[in-house]
Design a protein around this motif. Structure first.
Motif, PDB file in Angstrom:
ATOM      1  N   ALA A   1       0.899  -1.300   0.243  1.00 23.66           N
ATOM      2  CA  ALA A   1      -0.084  -0.041  -0.034  1.00 23.66           C
ATOM      3  C   ALA A   1       0.993   1.222  -0.015  1.00 23.66           C
ATOM      4  O   ALA A   1       0.630   2.165  -0.672  1.00 23.66           O
ATOM      5  CB  ALA A   1      -0.887   0.078   1.177  1.00 23.66           C
ATOM      6  N   ASP A   2       1.903   1.129   0.904  1.00 29.91           N
ATOM      7  CA  ASP A   2       2.888   2.329   0.819  1.00 29.91           C
ATOM      8  C   ASP A   2       3.405   2.611  -0.634  1.00 29.91           C
ATOM      9  O   ASP A   2       3.629   3.675  -0.942  1.00 29.91           O
ATOM     10  CB  ASP A   2       3.931   2.067   1.837  1.00 29.91           C
ATOM     11  N   ARG A   3       3.891   1.590  -1.157  1.00 30.87           N
ATOM     12  CA  ARG A   3       4.314   1.733  -2.607  1.00 30.87           C
ATOM     13  C   ARG A   3       3.461   2.054  -3.484  1.00 30.87           C
ATOM     14  O   ARG A   3       3.829   3.028  -4.272  1.00 30.87           O
ATOM     15  CB  ARG A   3       5.129   0.420  -2.961  1.00 30.87           C
ATOM     16  N   ALA A   4       2.330   1.880  -3.772  1.00 32.27           N
ATOM     17  CA  ALA A   4       1.213   2.450  -4.352  1.00 32.27           C
ATOM     18  C   ALA A   4       1.198   3.777  -4.028  1.00 32.27           C
ATOM     19  O   ALA A   4       0.719   4.623  -5.248  1.00 32.27           O
ATOM     20  CB  ALA A   4       0.088   1.650  -4.238  1.00 32.27           C
ATOM     21  N   ARG A   5       0.891   4.010  -2.866  1.00 37.56           N
ATOM     22  CA  ARG A   5       0.630   5.535  -2.545  1.00 37.56           C
ATOM     23  C   ARG A   5       1.971   6.357  -3.079  1.00 37.56           C
ATOM     24  O   ARG A   5       1.814   7.697  -3.762  1.00 37.56           O
ATOM     25  CB  ARG A   5       0.411   5.634  -1.206  1.00 37.56           C
ATOM     26  N   GLU A   6       3.044   5.845  -2.599  1.00 41.01           N
ATOM     27  CA  GLU A   6       4.446   6.660  -2.864  1.00 41.01           C
ATOM     28  C   GLU A   6       4.506   6.893  -4.550  1.00 41.01           C
ATOM     29  O   GLU A   6       5.073   8.049  -5.110  1.00 41.01           O
ATOM     30  CB  GLU A   6       5.592   5.818  -2.536  1.00 41.01           C
ATOM     31  N   THR A   7       3.904   6.030  -5.533  1.00 37.62           N
ATOM     32  CA  THR A   7       4.349   6.049  -6.959  1.00 37.62           C
ATOM     33  C   THR A   7       3.098   6.599  -7.650  1.00 37.62           C
ATOM     34  O   THR A   7       3.173   6.554  -8.774  1.00 37.62           O
ATOM     35  CB  THR A   7       4.911   4.745  -7.270  1.00 37.62           C
ATOM     36  N   GLY A   8       1.928   6.833  -6.904  1.00 41.35           N
ATOM     37  CA  GLY A   8       0.729   7.188  -7.621  1.00 41.35           C
ATOM     38  C   GLY A   8       0.184   5.723  -8.236  1.00 41.35           C
ATOM     39  O   GLY A   8      -0.508   5.818  -9.434  1.00 41.35           O
TER      40      GLY A   8
ATOM     41  N   ARG B   1      -1.536   1.660  -8.645  1.00 37.61           N
ATOM     42  CA  ARG B   1      -2.704   0.899  -8.132  1.00 37.61           C
ATOM     43  C   ARG B   1      -2.267  -0.376  -7.256  1.00 37.61           C
ATOM     44  O   ARG B   1      -1.416  -0.806  -7.589  1.00 37.61           O
ATOM     45  CB  ARG B   1      -3.441   0.306  -9.470  1.00 37.61           C
ATOM     46  N   LEU B   2      -3.349  -0.601  -6.376  1.00 38.89           N
ATOM     47  CA  LEU B   2      -3.064  -1.763  -5.506  1.00 38.89           C
ATOM     48  C   LEU B   2      -4.264  -2.890  -5.743  1.00 38.89           C
ATOM     49  O   LEU B   2      -5.310  -2.355  -5.675  1.00 38.89           O
ATOM     50  CB  LEU B   2      -2.896  -1.132  -4.023  1.00 38.89           C
TER      51      LEU B   2
ATOM     52  N   TRP C   1      -8.198  -1.317  -2.023  1.00 39.56           N
ATOM     53  CA  TRP C   1      -7.646  -2.068  -3.091  1.00 39.56           C
ATOM     54  C   TRP C   1      -8.748  -2.030  -4.001  1.00 39.56           C
ATOM     55  O   TRP C   1      -9.956  -1.608  -3.902  1.00 39.56           O
ATOM     56  CB  TRP C   1      -7.493  -3.449  -2.737  1.00 39.56           C
TER      57      TRP C   1
ATOM     58  N   ILE D   1      -6.245  -0.138   4.351  1.00 41.00           N
ATOM     59  CA  ILE D   1      -5.968  -0.325   3.259  1.00 41.00           C
ATOM     60  C   ILE D   1      -7.102  -0.533   2.287  1.00 41.00           C
ATOM     61  O   ILE D   1      -7.892  -1.087   2.395  1.00 41.00           O
ATOM     62  CB  ILE D   1      -4.922  -1.835   3.036  1.00 41.00           C
TER      63      ILE D   1
END
Length: 289
Positions: A27-34, A36-37, A68, A66
Motif C-alpha cells: 500500500a505504501d509503494r502504491a501511494r508513493e508512486t501514484g 494501483r493496489l 484495493w 488499506i
C-alpha cells in the motif's frame, strides 16, 4: 501507465503481523508512486482454503486502512488460464508426469543419501529423485488411465537449455544483501511441480500467470520468496510473459527468530484487535509510519 502492485494472501488461516507488514508495504509503494493496489486471493488449495478466512482477510485489511481495487481476483475462478499455460509448456515438451507418492519419494531420497549427500533446493527440500522422466510414453498413458495419482513436473534441464542466462531487477534486498540485477538460478530447484492430478496448478505457475494477466509491474513480497524468483523468471521467459521488478522485504519474526505462522495466535491481527490494539499500534509494532 501507473505502476501496479498486488497483495496476494491465501485464505487458509487468519492474517498475522507478517501479512500486515507485506500488505502495508504494498500500500505504501502504491501511494508513493501514484500506483494501483490489487488484492488477489490465492485459493487453489481447496482442502485448506475456507470462505471465513477470505472474509477475515477483507475485514483485517479494511481495519488497517488499506484500500484495493475491485473486483478481487480469485485463483479458483481462473483455472482455464493456468491450464492454458500448462498446455503451452507441455507442447514444448517440457512437462512430464511423476507417479511416486510422497512416502515413496522420501524412501528414494533416504536411499540416495545413504550413499552420500543428495542435492536440495534453496528451501532445503530434496530435489526430485525419481526416474519418471525416462518412462516410455505408453507406460505414462497406462498409469494415468489406470487412475494412479501423479504430479506434472517441469523438465528443468530441458527448460534451461531453451533459454539464455536469466536475471531479475531487485529493488528491495535479498537475504544476503542482493540488489540490482540478480542472476537467476532456476536449476537449483530441480524438476519443480507445476500441477497435480487433483490440483490444476501450482504456486509457481499460477503466480506468474496472474501477475502477467493483472499487469503487475512490481512484486513486493517477503525475502522467503527471494530464491523462488528464479523459477518465476524461467516460467515467464518460457511462456512469453513480461517480468515485473521485484522488491523483497525482511520478514517479521517471533521472539525466537522464527518466521511467523498463521497458527501464531500472539501475532494474529484478530487477536491484536480483540486486545484493543489500533491500526496505528500495528504500524508502530512493525516499524512503519
Amino acid at each position: 501507465m501507473p505502476p501496479v502492485f498486488r497483495f496476494a494472501p491465501s485464505p487458509n488461516g487468519y492474517l498475522h503481523l507478517g501479512h500486515a507488514y507485506s500488505a502495508l508495504r504494498n500500500a505504501d509503494r502504491a501511494r508513493e508512486t501514484g500506483g494501483r493496489l490489487l488484492l488477489r486471493i490465492e485459493d487453489i488449495d481447496a482442502t485448506r482454503c475456507r470462505p471465513e478466512f477470505e472474509t477475515a482477510i477483507f475485514e483485517d485489511l479494511a481495519w488497517l486502512g488499506i484500500a484495493w481495487e475491485r473486483p478481487v481476483r480469485r485463483q479458483s475462478e481462473h483455472l482455464a488460464d493456468y491450464r492454458a499455460a500448462l498446455e503451452k509448456l507441455t507442447a514444448f515438451g517440457l512437462v512430464y508426469p511423476s507417479f511416486e507418492s510422497r512416502a515413496e519419494i522420501a524412501k528414494l531420497v533416504a536411499a540416495r543419501e545413504a550413499g552420500g549427500a543428495w542435492l536440495r533446493d534453496p528451501d532445503g527440500a530434496p530435489l526430485y529423485p525419481g526416474t519418471a522422466k525416462q518412462l516410455p510414453p505408453a507406460e505414462r498413458e497406462r498409469l494415468i488411465a489406470s487412475g494412479v495419482p501423479y504430479a506434472l513436473r517441469l523438465d528443468m534441464a530441458a527448460a534451461c537449455r531453451e533459454l539464455p542466462a536469466l536475471d531479475w531487477t531487485e529493488t528491495g534486498e535479498g537475504p544476503h544483501g542482493e540488489r540490482g540485477q540478480v542472476a537467476a538460478r532456476p536449476e537449483a530447484w530441480g524438476d519443480v511441480i507445476l500441477a497435480r492430478k487433483e490440483t490444476p496448478t501450482s504456486y509457481h505457475l499460477s503466480v506468474v500467470v496472474d501477475d502477467a494477466l493483472q499487469g503487475v509491474s512490481e512484486v513486493v513480497r517477503g525475502q522467503d520468496l527471494f530464491q523462488a524468483t528464479s523459477v518465476h523468471r524461467l516460467l515467464q521467459e518460457l511462456l512469453g510473459l513480461p517480468a515485473p521488478a521485484y522488491r523483497h522485504h525482511p520478514l517479521i519474526r517471533d521472539a525466537a527468530g522464527h518466521k511467523l505462522s498463521k497458527s501464531t495466535r500472539a501475532t494474529g491481527l484478530r487477536e491484536l484487535r480483540a486486545a484493543g490494539r489500533s491500526p496505528s499500534d500495528i504500524c508502530r509494532l512493525l516499524g512503519l509510519r
